[in-house]
Write an enzyme that holds these catalytic residues in place. Sequence first.
Site, PDB file in Angstrom:
ATOM      1  N   ARG A 189      -3.756  10.599  -7.136  1.00 52.95           N
ATOM      2  CA  ARG A 189      -2.539   9.782  -7.038  1.00 52.95           C
ATOM      3  C   ARG A 189      -2.810   8.289  -6.972  1.00 52.95           C
ATOM      4  O   ARG A 189      -2.230   7.511  -7.744  1.00 52.95           O
ATOM      5  CB  ARG A 189      -1.713  10.202  -5.814  1.00 52.95           C
ATOM      6  CG  ARG A 189      -1.100  11.569  -5.931  1.00 52.95           C
ATOM      7  CD  ARG A 189      -0.517  12.047  -4.622  1.00 52.95           C
ATOM      8  NE  ARG A 189      -1.588  12.321  -3.668  1.00 52.95           N
ATOM      9  CZ  ARG A 189      -1.396  12.733  -2.420  1.00 52.95           C
ATOM     10  NH1 ARG A 189      -0.166  12.878  -1.967  1.00 52.95           N
ATOM     11  NH2 ARG A 189      -2.417  12.987  -1.623  1.00 52.95           N
ATOM     12  N   CYS A 194      -4.395   7.083  -0.945  1.00 54.79           N
ATOM     13  CA  CYS A 194      -4.084   8.513  -0.856  1.00 54.79           C
ATOM     14  C   CYS A 194      -5.216   9.180  -0.085  1.00 54.79           C
ATOM     15  O   CYS A 194      -5.853   8.534   0.747  1.00 54.79           O
ATOM     16  CB  CYS A 194      -3.848   9.129  -2.239  1.00 54.79           C
ATOM     17  SG  CYS A 194      -5.306   9.298  -3.276  1.00 54.79           S
ATOM     18  N   ASP A 220      18.483   1.674   6.696  1.00 52.15           N
ATOM     19  CA  ASP A 220      19.177   1.514   7.984  1.00 52.15           C
ATOM     20  C   ASP A 220      19.165   2.841   8.742  1.00 52.15           C
ATOM     21  O   ASP A 220      18.985   2.861   9.962  1.00 52.15           O
ATOM     22  CB  ASP A 220      20.618   1.042   7.767  1.00 52.15           C
ATOM     23  CG  ASP A 220      20.696  -0.369   7.198  1.00 52.15           C
ATOM     24  OD1 ASP A 220      19.731  -1.148   7.381  1.00 52.15           O
ATOM     25  OD2 ASP A 220      21.720  -0.685   6.567  1.00 52.15           O
TER      26      ASP A 220
END
Length: 196
Positions: free
Chosen positions: A14, A8, A118
Amino acid sequence: MNRVLIVCTGNTCRSPMAEVMLKDLAARGGKPLEVRSAGVSAVNGQPISPHAAATLRKRSLELPGTSTALSGDEVAWAHLILTMTAGHKRAILQRYPEAVAKTFTMKEYALRGDPVMDDVAEAERLYSEWQVRQALGQNLTAEEHARLFELQRRIPDFDIADPFGGSLSMYERCADELEDILLTLVDKLDGKSTEQ
């Protein structure tokens, strides 16, 4: 054994929470992982933020060590690098382009194999094509523009918000989000090296 580096900004909120949580999930799932964390703008030796510490204690998890600045040694050590945001991923790849095949946002890695990826690949292809054409003084067709904007609306946000400076409840919400992602992600890690 897989070596996972979680990154991070300052390595006080985090990424250290995710590091501890992933270690715990891997241990409970019998997955042999080594996990470290670092920050793209971290200063070595800073303690975890008080709210991050409280959030981990509330979950009965051990506290991590102090902050680590991202370095070439950390990047070379890791088989897999997981970032909190696309900006962190870009920062790593600007400094260490050789890490491209092993660097992902956490959400991006957790969604590998999901049909949305995708859409991400198609959007990246269209963005690349657009950049090449702009350099040549050309543009995308109207259909390509429309497709790119449609993909942008469908693709999820791959960033995990930074709770830094926020309330304890913000840290707890961040930890909940991390846990949801890590539960999906840990199933994709088989304990063997993912190094290409």
